[in-house]
Every structure is written in structure tokens, then in C-alpha cells.
Design a protein around this motif. Structure first.
Motif, PDB file in Angstrom:
ATOM      1  N   ASP A  65     -24.384  57.928 -28.379  1.00  0.00           N
ATOM      2  CA  ASP A  65     -24.138  56.491 -28.344  1.00  0.00           C
ATOM      3  C   ASP A  65     -24.759  55.870 -27.099  1.00  0.00           C
ATOM      4  O   ASP A  65     -24.936  56.534 -26.080  1.00  0.00           O
ATOM      5  CB  ASP A  65     -22.623  56.206 -28.351  1.00  0.00           C
ATOM      6  CG  ASP A  65     -22.012  56.505 -29.711  1.00  0.00           C
ATOM      7  OD1 ASP A  65     -22.481  55.934 -30.703  1.00  0.00           O
ATOM      8  OD2 ASP A  65     -21.082  57.336 -29.773  1.00  0.00           O
ATOM      9  N   GLU A  66     -25.045  54.597 -27.205  1.00  0.00           N
ATOM     10  CA  GLU A  66     -25.447  53.785 -26.043  1.00  0.00           C
ATOM     11  C   GLU A  66     -26.594  54.411 -25.260  1.00  0.00           C
ATOM     12  O   GLU A  66     -26.561  54.471 -24.031  1.00  0.00           O
ATOM     13  CB  GLU A  66     -24.245  53.562 -25.117  1.00  0.00           C
ATOM     14  CG  GLU A  66     -23.122  52.800 -25.785  1.00  0.00           C
ATOM     15  CD  GLU A  66     -21.838  52.803 -24.946  1.00  0.00           C
ATOM     16  OE1 GLU A  66     -21.928  52.577 -23.730  1.00  0.00           O
ATOM     17  OE2 GLU A  66     -20.755  53.054 -25.533  1.00  0.00           O
ATOM     18  N   LEU A  67     -27.615  54.857 -25.968  1.00  0.00           N
ATOM     19  CA  LEU A  67     -28.825  55.347 -25.306  1.00  0.00           C
ATOM     20  C   LEU A  67     -29.595  54.150 -24.751  1.00  0.00           C
ATOM     21  O   LEU A  67     -29.919  53.214 -25.487  1.00  0.00           O
ATOM     22  CB  LEU A  67     -29.666  56.109 -26.338  1.00  0.00           C
ATOM     23  CG  LEU A  67     -31.054  56.594 -25.945  1.00  0.00           C
ATOM     24  CD1 LEU A  67     -31.017  57.492 -24.722  1.00  0.00           C
ATOM     25  CD2 LEU A  67     -31.685  57.341 -27.121  1.00  0.00           C
ATOM     26  N   ARG A  68     -29.859  54.161 -23.441  1.00  0.00           N
ATOM     27  CA  ARG A  68     -30.549  53.038 -22.808  1.00  0.00           C
ATOM     28  C   ARG A  68     -31.692  53.533 -21.935  1.00  0.00           C
ATOM     29  O   ARG A  68     -31.505  54.425 -21.108  1.00  0.00           O
ATOM     30  CB  ARG A  68     -29.579  52.228 -21.917  1.00  0.00           C
ATOM     31  CG  ARG A  68     -28.478  51.524 -22.676  1.00  0.00           C
ATOM     32  CD  ARG A  68     -28.992  50.402 -23.573  1.00  0.00           C
ATOM     33  NE  ARG A  68     -27.919  49.782 -24.334  1.00  0.00           N
ATOM     34  CZ  ARG A  68     -27.501  50.206 -25.546  1.00  0.00           C
ATOM     35  NH1 ARG A  68     -28.055  51.259 -26.121  1.00  0.00           N
ATOM     36  NH2 ARG A  68     -26.532  49.568 -26.170  1.00  0.00           N
ATOM     37  N   TRP A  69     -32.861  52.923 -22.127  1.00  0.00           N
ATOM     38  CA  TRP A  69     -34.009  53.209 -21.269  1.00  0.00           C
ATOM     39  C   TRP A  69     -34.076  52.099 -20.223  1.00  0.00           C
ATOM     40  O   TRP A  69     -34.348  50.932 -20.540  1.00  0.00           O
ATOM     41  CB  TRP A  69     -35.274  53.270 -22.113  1.00  0.00           C
ATOM     42  CG  TRP A  69     -35.271  54.463 -23.044  1.00  0.00           C
ATOM     43  CD1 TRP A  69     -35.310  55.783 -22.674  1.00  0.00           C
ATOM     44  CD2 TRP A  69     -35.222  54.468 -24.481  1.00  0.00           C
ATOM     45  NE1 TRP A  69     -35.292  56.596 -23.798  1.00  0.00           N
ATOM     46  CE2 TRP A  69     -35.238  55.814 -24.924  1.00  0.00           C
ATOM     47  CE3 TRP A  69     -35.188  53.458 -25.456  1.00  0.00           C
ATOM     48  CZ2 TRP A  69     -35.216  56.183 -26.264  1.00  0.00           C
ATOM     49  CZ3 TRP A  69     -35.160  53.826 -26.793  1.00  0.00           C
ATOM     50  CH2 TRP A  69     -35.174  55.177 -27.190  1.00  0.00           C
ATOM     51  N   LEU A 121     -26.943  57.724 -21.480  1.00  0.00           N
ATOM     52  CA  LEU A 121     -26.424  57.831 -22.836  1.00  0.00           C
ATOM     53  C   LEU A 121     -25.047  58.469 -22.802  1.00  0.00           C
ATOM     54  O   LEU A 121     -24.635  59.047 -21.792  1.00  0.00           O
ATOM     55  CB  LEU A 121     -27.361  58.645 -23.730  1.00  0.00           C
ATOM     56  CG  LEU A 121     -27.737  60.042 -23.293  1.00  0.00           C
ATOM     57  CD1 LEU A 121     -26.671  61.034 -23.684  1.00  0.00           C
ATOM     58  CD2 LEU A 121     -29.051  60.434 -23.948  1.00  0.00           C
TER      59      LEU A 121
END
Lengths: 158, 158
Positions: free
Chosen positions: A95-99, A147
């Protein structure tokens, strides 16, 4: 890659070894231009991942790694240092994978992992679900990716 | 890989081209044992991704692709068929990534993409955010992976 600071060695690491609130820091792995281009060519052939000259003209100002390449390198650090060699049973998801920041050739990545939750399975008493917050940092301590990972881990045999 | 059924060609595809509720289906890409092992060896060296014999003994009953390999193949299908060649500006992140069924050697993957939201940027009038639900299907129409992707896409020049 450096050895793990995890207090329990991987071959004795079961569901019970992951302590909620516990934080471990480990790595590292270098990101090379050659691998950025090879990964991008196969999996993410956008110009800013595969063409150094076009990347210089792009808003990124130079070649950057595919976000999926960064995720792969994170996974390698997890398998080398964090996942149990005896009890890891895969992952149902992320969940909530952020680059958050670009990853560039020559960067060196490491991980900081915080255990958020450890829930024994109700239907399968041999396992539990670990929910961890994972931060990928570069050599300047900039967090480039975060993440929340779910991991299925076997329970310690009675 | 097959050509895209997207109604607007990639070099004319701006933020305005992504219609909320629109569904497109495209692919395909074959998953080979050779690539499963190569990807796993570098990025996810758990035995069920890299060692066919150990994988046969595992709960998966045989070699399966790393979930990150499946994600990479999805990205390749997106870059080939879905992302705008003129206006794609990267992705801030992914939500609700789920690995639902194993991906095995010889599987053939395709995508079904549904646009859920298209939000013009308030701070940057040249772009907008597209939120899409992506399903990865195998040759038997089994959904093997799903996720919600955020994509930054440039707006059509006035």
C-alpha cells in the motif's frame, strides 16, 4: 551489501521475531547507469530512463531509475537482510507506494524498516501477517521511496 | 505485443484524452522461465523465484515470478500502449497493489485499465493527475495482479 542489524539471524526468524515498533536500518546497494538503462529498456522504456541525452532535456535533468527498478533494489535488500530464510511466505500486497525523489546513477540505497503491525492469522494458525513501513534512502539520507508492505511469515514451531 | 485499442494515438494523447469510466484492454507479453530466474536472481532471490526444484517443493508447487517482475511487465505494457509519448510526466505513486494469483513460466499477460479519476492540477495548470485501476490478467483471464496507479499527464496545449 552490508550484514543485517536484525537481532535474530534469518534462519531463526519467525513471525514472533518481528516486534511492533521495532526499527532496523540496513543496506546498501549501488545504482549503476548501466542497470538503469538495461532495466528501463526492458520494463519502462520512457526516454528519461533509457536515453541520457533526452533525459538531460527532460524536467528530471538527467537519467533517473524507473520507480520499479528502485522497488526491485529494495526487494533485494529485503531478501538479503530482512525476510526470514525459513518462514517468509510471500506478500499479498503493498500500500501507499510513493516515489518521492529521483534515483540517479551512482546513488547508493539503503532501507529503514519499521514494523507497524503483527497480526496472527485467524484461519491459518501456522502464520501471521507483518505490516511494515519501508523507507528507501540515498547516500545523502534523502528518502526516495516509501511504502507499506504486507508480509506473510510462518510462526515459530511449538 | 499487440497494438493499442486506445482511441487516440500516443503522440496526441494528453490529459484530456483520458475519459473517466473508460476501459481499455491491451497486451500481451509472455513470461519466460529464463526471465523469471534472471529477474529473481538480481532482485528477489527467494527460492521459489530462482530454483525450479525448490519451487516444486514449496507451497507454490513450481517456479513463480517475483511480484516485482509482474509489475515490471505491466509497466512495459503501459509504456508501449497506454502512456502518452508526448505528455507522460511520471507517477507520484501506487495504491492497493495486490498479488492475487501466481504468475508462472509460459503465462501470457495483458492489461485492463479503467480510468477512475482525472483531476487538473491546481498549482500547475500545464498538467493533471489520472487515477487508473489496472488489472493484469493471464491467458486464462485470471486476474493475477491489481493496483491503482497515479499518473501525471500534461494538458493539451491551447
Amino acid at each position: 551489501m552490508s550484514s543485517t542489524p536484525f537481532p535474530v539471524s534469518a534462519d531463526q526468524r519467525y513471525f514472533e521475531s518481528y516486534e511492533v515498533g521495532g526499527v532496523v536500518r540496513f543496506g546498501s546497494v549501488e545504482v549503476t547507469q548501466e542497470e538503469i538503462i538495461a532495466f528501463g529498456t526492458r520494463f519502462d522504456p520512457q526516454s528519461f530512463h533509457v536515453d541520457p541525452e533526452a533525459a538531460r532535456q527532460s524536467p528530471f535533468g538527467g537519467l533517473i531509475a524507473s520507480g520499479w527498478h528502485t522497488a526491485g533494489l529494495m526487494m533485494r535488500l529485503l531478501t538479503d537482510h530482512y525476510l526470514s530464510s525459513v518462514a517468509a511466505m510471500g506478500s499479498p500486497g503493498i500500500d501507499e507506494l510513493r516515489w518521492l525523489a529521483p534515483v540517479r546513477p551512482g546513488d547508493r540505497l539503503s532501507l529503514r524498516v519499521t514494523v507497524r503491525e503483527a497480526v496472527p492469522s485467524r484461519s491459518k494458525p501456522d502464520r501471521g501477517l507483518i505490516r511494515s513501513f519501508i523507507e528507501v534512502l540515498n547516500q545523502n539520507e534523502v528518502v526516495v521511496m516509501t511504502l507499506v508492505a504486507m508480509l506473510l511469515v510462518g510462526r515459530r514451531p511449538a
